[in-house]
Every structure is written in structure tokens, then in C-alpha cells.
Design an enzyme around this catalytic site. Sequence first.
Site, mmCIF file in Angstrom:
data_model
loop_
_atom_site.group_PDB
_atom_site.id
_atom_site.type_symbol
_atom_site.label_atom_id
_atom_site.label_comp_id
_atom_site.label_asym_id
_atom_site.label_seq_id
_atom_site.Cartn_x
_atom_site.Cartn_y
_atom_site.Cartn_z
ATOM 1 N N GLY A 16 -22.032 -30.626 3.528
ATOM 2 C CA GLY A 16 -23.494 -30.756 3.528
ATOM 3 C C GLY A 16 -24.070 -30.308 4.859
ATOM 4 N NE ARG A 26 -29.372 -22.120 22.374
ATOM 5 C CZ ARG A 26 -29.434 -22.926 23.431
ATOM 6 N NH1 ARG A 26 -28.738 -24.057 23.451
ATOM 7 N NH2 ARG A 26 -30.170 -22.598 24.475
ATOM 8 C CB VAL A 28 -19.285 -22.954 19.341
ATOM 9 C CG1 VAL A 28 -18.054 -22.069 19.165
ATOM 10 C CG2 VAL A 28 -18.979 -24.401 18.954
ATOM 11 N NE ARG A 77 -20.895 -30.270 -1.090
ATOM 12 C CZ ARG A 77 -20.977 -31.177 -0.103
ATOM 13 N NH1 ARG A 77 -19.928 -31.509 0.597
ATOM 14 N NH2 ARG A 77 -22.128 -31.751 0.175
ATOM 15 C CG ASP A 108 -14.816 -37.440 5.201
ATOM 16 O OD1 ASP A 108 -15.580 -36.651 4.605
ATOM 17 O OD2 ASP A 108 -14.616 -38.607 4.806
ATOM 18 C CB THR A 131 -22.135 -35.484 7.901
ATOM 19 O OG1 THR A 131 -22.645 -36.319 6.856
ATOM 20 C CG2 THR A 131 -21.254 -36.340 8.780
ATOM 21 C CB ILE A 132 -27.776 -36.690 7.681
ATOM 22 C CG1 ILE A 132 -27.575 -36.821 6.173
ATOM 23 C CG2 ILE A 132 -28.329 -35.325 8.033
ATOM 24 C CD1 ILE A 132 -28.898 -36.914 5.413
ATOM 25 C CG ASP A 133 -24.206 -39.231 4.554
ATOM 26 O OD1 ASP A 133 -25.430 -39.365 4.424
ATOM 27 O OD2 ASP A 133 -23.495 -38.613 3.745
ATOM 28 C CG ASP A 135 -19.914 -40.628 6.114
ATOM 29 O OD1 ASP A 135 -20.065 -39.656 6.888
ATOM 30 O OD2 ASP A 135 -19.804 -40.498 4.882
ATOM 31 N NE ARG A 177 -24.341 -39.672 -4.353
ATOM 32 C CZ ARG A 177 -24.817 -38.482 -4.024
ATOM 33 N NH1 ARG A 177 -24.303 -37.809 -3.029
ATOM 34 N NH2 ARG A 177 -25.813 -37.951 -4.695
ATOM 35 N N GLY A 191 -39.681 -51.452 9.434
ATOM 36 C CA GLY A 191 -40.207 -52.790 9.142
ATOM 37 C C GLY A 191 -40.035 -53.224 7.695
ATOM 38 C CB ALA A 192 -37.456 -52.506 5.141
ATOM 39 C CE LYS A 217 -40.619 -66.700 4.063
ATOM 40 N NZ LYS A 217 -39.633 -65.815 4.688
ATOM 41 C CE LYS A 219 -42.389 -61.227 4.798
ATOM 42 N NZ LYS A 219 -41.049 -60.728 4.972
ATOM 43 N NE ARG A 253 -47.593 -47.671 -8.593
ATOM 44 C CZ ARG A 253 -48.813 -47.159 -8.682
ATOM 45 N NH1 ARG A 253 -49.058 -45.965 -8.203
ATOM 46 N NH2 ARG A 253 -49.779 -47.843 -9.252
HETATM 47 P P1 ATP Z 1 -20.247 -34.029 3.809
HETATM 48 O O1 ATP Z 1 -19.898 -35.297 4.551
HETATM 49 O O2 ATP Z 1 -21.561 -33.518 4.181
HETATM 50 O O3 ATP Z 1 -20.007 -34.116 2.335
HETATM 51 P P2 ATP Z 1 -17.691 -32.751 4.012
HETATM 52 O O4 ATP Z 1 -17.092 -31.861 5.024
HETATM 53 O O5 ATP Z 1 -17.017 -34.086 3.815
HETATM 54 O O6 ATP Z 1 -19.219 -32.910 4.366
HETATM 55 P P3 ATP Z 1 -16.686 -31.762 1.479
HETATM 56 O O7 ATP Z 1 -17.404 -31.110 0.345
HETATM 57 O O8 ATP Z 1 -15.909 -32.981 1.211
HETATM 58 O O9 ATP Z 1 -17.798 -31.994 2.610
HETATM 59 O O10 ATP Z 1 -15.702 -30.688 2.124
HETATM 60 C C1 ATP Z 1 -16.156 -29.416 2.508
HETATM 61 C C2 ATP Z 1 -15.125 -28.374 2.172
HETATM 62 O O11 ATP Z 1 -13.901 -28.666 2.875
HETATM 63 C C3 ATP Z 1 -14.711 -28.338 0.711
HETATM 64 O O12 ATP Z 1 -15.603 -27.578 -0.081
HETATM 65 C C4 ATP Z 1 -13.352 -27.667 0.797
HETATM 66 O O13 ATP Z 1 -13.466 -26.286 0.928
HETATM 67 C C5 ATP Z 1 -12.785 -28.257 2.097
HETATM 68 N N1 ATP Z 1 -11.940 -29.398 1.745
HETATM 69 C C6 ATP Z 1 -12.311 -30.675 1.494
HETATM 70 N N2 ATP Z 1 -11.257 -31.436 1.155
HETATM 71 C C7 ATP Z 1 -10.182 -30.626 1.182
HETATM 72 C C8 ATP Z 1 -8.801 -30.799 0.908
HETATM 73 N N3 ATP Z 1 -8.286 -31.974 0.537
HETATM 74 N N4 ATP Z 1 -7.983 -29.719 1.040
HETATM 75 C C9 ATP Z 1 -8.495 -28.524 1.425
HETATM 76 N N5 ATP Z 1 -9.773 -28.288 1.677
HETATM 77 C C10 ATP Z 1 -10.619 -29.310 1.561
#
Ligand code: ATP
Length: 329
Positions: A16, A26, A28, A77, A108, A131-133, A135, A177, A191-192, A217, A219, A253
Site C-alpha cells: 500500500g 529522494r 535514498v 502487489r 511486512d 505504511t500508514i497503519d 503495524d 484492519r 475528542g471522540a 450526562k 452530551k 450518521r
Molecule cells: P501494506 O502493509 O501496505 O499492506 P505490505 O508490504 O505488507 O504493505 P503486501 O501486499 O503484503 O503489502 O506485500 C507486498 C508485495 O510483497 C506482494 O505483492 C508480494 O509481491 C511481496 N510479498 C509479500 N509476501 C510475500 C511472500 N511471502 N513471498 C514473496 N513475496 C511476498
Amino acid sequence: MSEKKIKKIAVLTSGGDAPGMNAAIRAVVRTCAYHNVAVLGVYRGYQGMIEEDFIELNARSVRDTINKGGTFLKSARSKDFRTKEGRQKAYENLKKHNVDALVVIGGDGSFTGALLFNEEHNFPVMGIPGTIDNDIYGTSHTLGYDTALNTAVEAIDKIRDTASSHNRMFFIEVMGRDAGFIALNTGIGGGAERILIPEEDTPIEELLQDIEEGHAKGKTSNIIVVAEGDKTGKNIFELKEYVEKKHPEYDIRVAILGHMQRGGAPSCYDRVLASRMGVKAVETLLEGKSNYMVGINNDVIDLTPLEKAIKGGSKLDMELVRVAEIMSI
Ligand code: ATP
């Protein structure tokens, strides 16, 4: 450890997209230029590596990119890279272009691919978490996370204006997710009254009770921030219907912030972080190291083995959950 002197580095963005990826590319490219190392940009992540979709980059080709969201190298991907044959083809293409090492900006999944690529071809790789997540283990901030927080909180502020003008209740869905970083922080910042995150099991009855207590209360408006992967077992529209059925007098809503959270100009924090990470990624490769992710912890740039970054699992600061609870009294 790689013995060979590195003369050319390839860089790609994968998975993503996230604001700050351009700033990292840039960084790099310019760090390579600083050390007289050539750079090959790879379009569309691993798929571009397999299809030889490359562009030679230099310090000037990354002008006017630090302030742009998305990634000018595009992201993708790639199913083919999950196969041994695909990775072999990618390796041959890098060799053909005399590339000695690879910087992968992604999540990851992208790091898992990078590790496999290293294992099979003994090819030096380095990861930058984009990644914005947020995680990913081994860094307190991933690239794009800070920008996404600011984007989401700005949207929540705007929704609050209309919520309080009409005494409305809003369920606002934010990204996440598997992780509640965005929900928890934007919930506190915006402020949720209640925040629903994947890390916590919130029975729906408890949510209803909280809303009723809030009403009692005095709100008049209510913002409930919901992470995509919340554990109530209901999607955000079902949540709305459930509460509405019990309390037809509430005006409820739903707003789903969706992909707007991924876009936009990176925050200053993300630009600086991307620059620092890019420098560290290249200089670590030039030191002959491989298989690390660059991270930031307590404002120090450091390294985590890629394997640990993938398997470690990032953890929410549960003190933040307590802060959110206190703030919504
Ligand atoms: P995001 O957190 O935004 O989803 P991400 O790097 O985890 O980012 P993925 O779609 O999981 O996103 O992985 C990106 C790409 O990395 C995949 O499309 C694939 O090409 C490669 N990849 C992911 N898992 C594997 C794996 N087990 N073996 C080989 N390549 C992989």
C-alpha cells in the site's frame, strides 16, 4: 555481510502506498549521489523488477518530490514475486543492470519478499517501513502514519462541527484492519466519546451503555471512532442500525474516511523521518550489512533485523486506551 563494494543500488516502493514514500526515494537517491553510488528506480514494486521496468535516477531527478503524497515510482502487489521463478527473473534483471543492493520501502509483506530474495540470491537488501497503519515491529513510527493521523483528525474536526450543530451522533470509520494505532490516536486527538479498536473486545451492549450514559450526562453530540477491524462483530452500518433500533430518537450518521487517509502531502515529521531513514538505509548497505529494517525509536534511527520486524508484531500503548477513557468522561 557482503564483501563486494556497492556501486549501484535499486530502490522500489511496494504494498500500500503511504505519504512520505517519495521523500524516502529522494533520500535514498541523494544519499547515493553523496557517496558516488548509482541508483536504479524500479517502477511498480516487485512486479517492475520482474518486468524490467526501470529508470536511472540521479540527485536532480527527485526534485519536487519531497512534498508529494503517493509514490512516483508507483506501487503494486506482485503475485509473480511470490514464486521462485519470479524472483529468479527479478534477480537476473537487477544483475543485467549491474545493481548490487536493493532498498525496499513497504510493509511486512514487502519485507518477507525481500528476505526470500536475499536468501535465494545472496543479494543485499534493506527495508524502510512505509505504511500508514504503523503495524511494524522495530519502529515507533512507520512512514505515512503521522500524515494519516493528521488527515484523519482534520476530517473528524470537520464532522464534529456538523455533529454539534445538529446534535448528531457520528460513527467514523478510520483505517486499521489489524491495528488500532490510527483509531486510538485520532480518537483522542479528535475528542471522540468512544473508540473501537481491533486490540480490544468491546461487547456491543457496552458500547450502547456508554452512549446512553453520555446522553444522560448531557452530551449533545457524539463522535465514535471505529477502526476497520474492530471486534464488535458488526460493520459500521450494522452498528448504526443497532443503536438506532434501541434509540430511534438519536440522529445517527456514518462517515467512512477511507482512502483519503492514504493521500495528501506528507507532514513535516514524515518528510524528516523519510530523509533520516533513507540516509541510514543506504549507509548501512555501504557498510556491507544486509537484511535490516531502518526504524526510529525514542527519536534515534536504528536497525532491526528484517526477520524480527516481520514476526515481532507491533503493540499498542495501552496507557493510551486509559487516556482515551479518562478524556471521554
Ligand atoms: P501494506 O502493509 O501496505 O499492506 P505490505 O508490504 O505488507 O504493505 P503486501 O501486499 O503484503 O503489502 O506485500 C507486498 C508485495 O510483497 C506482494 O505483492 C508480494 O509481491 C511481496 N510479498 C509479500 N509476501 C510475500 C511472500 N511471502 N513471498 C514473496 N513475496 C511476498
